[in-house]
Design a protein around this motif. Structure first.
Motif, PDB file in Angstrom:
ATOM      1  N   PHE A  71      67.580  48.468  42.379  1.00  0.00           N
ATOM      2  CA  PHE A  71      67.943  48.684  43.778  1.00  0.00           C
ATOM      3  C   PHE A  71      67.127  47.801  44.712  1.00  0.00           C
ATOM      4  N   SER A  72      65.916  47.455  44.314  1.00  0.00           N
ATOM      5  CA  SER A  72      65.054  46.637  45.176  1.00  0.00           C
ATOM      6  C   SER A  72      65.218  45.148  44.917  1.00  0.00           C
ATOM      7  N   ASN A  85      61.911  48.787  49.487  1.00  0.00           N
ATOM      8  CA  ASN A  85      63.262  48.514  49.948  1.00  0.00           C
ATOM      9  C   ASN A  85      63.584  49.362  51.179  1.00  0.00           C
ATOM     10  N   MET A  87      64.851  52.465  50.935  1.00  0.00           N
ATOM     11  CA  MET A  87      64.980  53.850  50.501  1.00  0.00           C
ATOM     12  C   MET A  87      64.300  54.848  51.453  1.00  0.00           C
ATOM     13  N   SER A 194      73.647  48.719  53.636  1.00  0.00           N
ATOM     14  CA  SER A 194      74.407  48.668  52.381  1.00  0.00           C
ATOM     15  C   SER A 194      74.419  47.262  51.796  1.00  0.00           C
ATOM     16  N   ILE A 197      71.143  46.539  49.899  1.00  0.00           N
ATOM     17  CA  ILE A 197      71.157  47.133  48.559  1.00  0.00           C
ATOM     18  C   ILE A 197      72.114  46.372  47.652  1.00  0.00           C
ATOM     19  N   GLY A 200      70.532  43.142  46.491  1.00  0.00           N
ATOM     20  CA  GLY A 200      69.518  43.380  45.478  1.00  0.00           C
ATOM     21  C   GLY A 200      70.114  43.604  44.094  1.00  0.00           C
ATOM     22  N   ILE A 201      71.199  44.385  44.034  1.00  0.00           N
ATOM     23  CA  ILE A 201      71.835  44.659  42.740  1.00  0.00           C
ATOM     24  C   ILE A 201      72.471  43.385  42.179  1.00  0.00           C
ATOM     25  N   ILE A 284      74.169  56.551  47.132  1.00  0.00           N
ATOM     26  CA  ILE A 284      72.930  55.985  47.676  1.00  0.00           C
ATOM     27  C   ILE A 284      71.982  57.100  48.105  1.00  0.00           C
ATOM     28  N   SER A 288      68.415  57.775  46.400  1.00  0.00           N
ATOM     29  CA  SER A 288      67.222  57.655  47.234  1.00  0.00           C
ATOM     30  C   SER A 288      66.341  58.884  47.144  1.00  0.00           C
ATOM     31  N   ILE A 415      78.570  50.815  44.148  1.00  0.00           N
ATOM     32  CA  ILE A 415      77.994  50.196  45.346  1.00  0.00           C
ATOM     33  C   ILE A 415      78.566  48.803  45.555  1.00  0.00           C
TER      34      ILE A 415
END
Length: 450
Positions: A71-72, A85, A87, A194, A197, A200-201, A284, A288, A415
């Protein structure tokens, strides 16, 4: 016969995009902010031993920390300034939304305060973000000051100075990301938080796919397991796209009325209700709230008290308690967020105000009850769909491919698909608005020439 909106949409092409200068500027601004975010994920927190931290990370990479790293965007693996991140901000937003629905003063501020009330609640969310980031960043800093089994610490010089500077670095990184996300939302394209995130993914998925093939080459997983994971990823992708585009369309009619010497009205339209009204938000939110506490528990598990080690073990990925909590949170937030974004009474009142009605349903209270009836049943299906998709990688977790199955599994794909579809929809909306403005200008010029 196609409607005006459909005719405009059919004319969207690269030529219309080339003429939409404002949209191009918004896209370039969004890309510039996301590039700056990716650069920040490579700037390490000062005062840590990279080799010692890498050893700690590798020992827990297949668990919760590996998922949080995805996620980060890999910032946790490098212990970068953006390791927390967004979160803490998401957690703060969840808490404020729950409080706005239960605390009378905040509920009144939200309903009657208008734009000013919304800004005030957002300001409270920022204050709470600072508090949560301070607690979480401080907990991680303390864990890096604890000696490992061999007696070494991740912190080069453990002490008060390291604790303060590291905590401030984490808090500053989170607040900077929050600001960057808000800038994307207001001046760019898509939902900024969004998209952060999402970026990052996307950034770590290629490396994880390579890692999966490397594990298959070394014999850590079988070729059949590799094909099964890839097939499951593709099937999940198709399934998510299908459900996200599914909707229940309620017929809305408008009565005819006389205007001058002619009759107008009598049109019909549709009120679309998505099967998954809440979108990607429940996934999410649940991630989180669940991953951050379990991450801290895992980082302290080796040197902390026995009860903390027990909690870390029970909340490990693939454990029944973790799966139960995760599924329950996803279902809860699916209903909770749907109730926030769709108000049946408000929709019913708007239909009545403009003369629209659902065939066979009396306008007003009865329409609101029917909308709530339909929406509740759709949300049951949508919540179960979200729970199943999010729990796929948790059920399959285990062995060397634990974090990889998450990246290629339900939550990450959910996501990616949801954010991509939302961003594309916003781009199309900007193009439609640009074409509509151009059409109005042409009509005005024709009127003047006549």
């Amino acid at each position: 016969m196609a409607s005006a909106a459909e005719q405009l949409a059919s004319n969207i092409n690269f030529a219309s995009f080339a003429r939409a200068k404002e949209l191009q500027q918004r896209i370039l601004f969004t890309l510039a902010v996301l590039v700056a975010y990716r650069i920040g994920t490579y700037i390490p927190v000062p005062g840590i031993d990279p080799q010692q931290y890498q050893a700690v990370f590798d020992s827990q990479a297949s668990g919760v920390i590996g998922v949080f790293n995805i996620f980060s965007g890999g910032a946790v693996e490098r212990m970068a300034i953006f390791a927390l991140n967004v979160m803490p901000y998401i957690s703060a937003s969840i808490i404020m939304q729950l409080m706005a629905a239960t605390v009378p003063s905040l509920e009144k501020l939200k309903k009657e305060g208008g734009e000013q009330g919304r800004k005030q609640i957002n300001q409270y969310s920022r204050y709470l973000t600072v508090l949560l980031a301070t607690v979480q960043g401080g907990a991680i800093a303390v864990s890096m000051m604890q000696p490992s089994v061999d007696g070494n610490t991740v912190a080069l010089d453990p002490g008060l100075f390291f604790l303060v500077t590291t905590t401030l670095t984490f808090v500053g990184g989170t607040m900077l990301l929050m600001w960057m996300g808000e800038q994307i939302t207001s001046r760019g394209v898509g939902n900024g938080i969004s998209l952060i995130i999402f970026t990052g993914i996307i950034a770590v998925v290629p490396g994880l796919i390579y890692s999966l093939f490397e594990q298959a080459r070394q014999g850590q997983i079988t070729g059949g397991a590799l094909l099964g994971i890839m097939a499951l990823m593709l099937a999940t992708f198709v399934f998510v796209v299908f459900i996200e585009r599914s909707q229940r369309r309620l017929l809305v009619q408008y009565p005819k009325r006389q205007q001058g010497q002619r009759m107008v009205g009598g049109d019909t339209s549709f009120l679309p209700l998505k099967l998954n009204t809440a979108g990607v938000i429940p996934a999410i939110f649940a991630t989180s709230l669940l991953l951050l506490p379990t991450t801290v528990a895992n980082m302290w598990a080796t040197t902390g008290p026995e009860w903390l080690q027990t909690i870390a073990a029970l909340l490990g990925r693939g454990q029944p308690l973790f799966i139960a909590f995760y599924g329950a949170m996803v279902i809860f937030f699916a209903f909770f967020y749907t109730s926030i974004v769709f108000n049946p009474e408000e929709v019913s009142e708007n239909l009545r105000k403009y003369g629209g009605f659902l065939p066979g349903i009396r306008p007003g209270k009865r329409t609101a009850e029917y909308l709530d009836y339909v929406l509740t049943r759709l949300t049951v299906i949508g919540a179960l769909y979200l729970a199943v998709v999010c729990l796929i990688p948790e059920v399959l977790t285990g062995g060397a491919a634990g974090a990889v199955t998450f990246a290629l599994g339900g939550t990450a794909i959910l996501i990616i698909v949801s954010v991509a579809m939302d961003t594309v929809t916003q781009i199309q909306s900007h193009l439609l608005a640009h074409q509509y403005e151009g059409l109005i200008k042409k009509q005005r010029l024709r009127g003047r020439n006549r």
